[in-house]
Design an enzyme around this catalytic site. Structure first.
Site, PDB file in Angstrom:
ATOM      1  N   SER A 234     -15.240   0.686   6.373  1.00 43.08           N
ATOM      2  CA  SER A 234     -14.220   1.285   7.244  1.00 43.08           C
ATOM      3  C   SER A 234     -14.248   2.804   7.223  1.00 43.08           C
ATOM      4  CB  SER A 234     -12.828   0.807   6.840  1.00 43.08           C
ATOM      5  OG  SER A 234     -12.394   1.442   5.652  1.00 43.08           O
TER       6      SER A 234
ATOM      7  N   ASP B 254       0.784  -1.248   0.000  1.00 44.27           N
ATOM      8  CA  ASP B 254       0.000   0.000   0.000  1.00 44.27           C
ATOM      9  C   ASP B 254       0.811   1.291   0.000  1.00 44.27           C
ATOM     10  OD1 ASP B 254      -1.973  -1.890   0.205  1.00 44.27           O
ATOM     11  OD2 ASP B 254      -2.743  -1.241   2.138  1.00 44.27           O
TER      12      ASP B 254
END
Length: 240
Positions: free
Chosen positions: A66, A17
């Site tokens: 989220s 990421d």
């Protein structure tokens, strides 16, 4: 750990990421000093010793569970509040708590792109994760409830990977979960390494120290860039 034999050394690199939204100066969920680890990661990406070099990307739909913005106030403060996620098919199959975050890494937005200074062209594979809006997925392998499988486990098994090196963002979330799943799913206790010079945590100081202890307790080794396990990647300390 004894000297490593070159005959059974088939390492993989997972770069987790390294995306605009996780990096200063403009990331919506920027990790402090997140960009500064790029030279270490690029050096690793340049090495021919890896049988697989995998970059990962959070790739969230806008309605992802989220995101604090997808929950009603007052208990939807990013970084502060949490939400309980139940198995979307059958709540009796399990649940877990997850921290709420600002909107980040939304599919096909600039924030979801890998940072340009990352030598992503040297990777052999790219894995997109967190694509199911119903579950949080820190690990690049699978979410905690087993709803989403990225295919990374099969990829590394097909390559007969013997050791896994993990770097990227963030150390206490996606890097940590990815490393622990590498041990669990591939059976590589003591052969999964988080290179601390190649990661940064969301929460530094004591929380990061606790995260490292947690990883170590699950069979992950947290090492520095000068560790002997890194020198193996350069052919040093390998038995013929």
């Amino acid at each position: 750990m004894a000297a490593q034999s070159s005959y059974n050394f088939r390492p993989a690199l997972i770069v987790v990421d390294m995306q605009e939204d996780f990096c200063p100066p403009n990331g919506s969920l920027a990790v402090a000093e997140g960009r500064t680890i790029t030279p270490v990661i690029n050096e690793l990406l340049s090495l021919p010793s890896f049988v697989a070099k995998v970059t990962t990307q959070d790739w969230h739909p806008q309605n992802h569970v989220s995101f604090a913005s997808n929950h009603p106030p007052p208990n939807n403060r990013p970084f502060i509040d949490t939400v309980t996620i139940y198995h979307p098919d059958d709540p009796s199959l399990g649940h877990y708590e997850t921290r709420l975050w600002p909107d980040h890494c939304v599919q096909n937005t600039p924030g979801a792109e890998l940072i340009p200074e990352l030598d992503a062209s040297k990777a052999t594979h790219n894995i997109k994760k967190g694509t199911d809006p119903r579950v949080e997925m820190y690990s690049a392998f699978v979410d905690p409830l087993g709803v989403c499988d990225s295919g990374l486990n099969s990829l590394l098994q097909d390559e007969k990977v013997s050791h896994v090196y993990v770097v990227g963002l963030a150390g206490d979330y996606c890097v940590k979960s990815t490393a622990m799943d590498a041990v669990k799913l591939l059976g590589l206790e003591g052969k999964v390494f988080v290179i601390e010079d190649g990661t940064k945590p969301v929460d530094g100081g004591e929380p990061w120290e606790e995260s490292k202890k947690d990883m170590e307790s699950k069979g992950v080794k947290v090492i520095g860039i000068s560790a002997k396990e890194v020198r193996w990647l350069y052919g040093e300390g390998l038995e013929a």
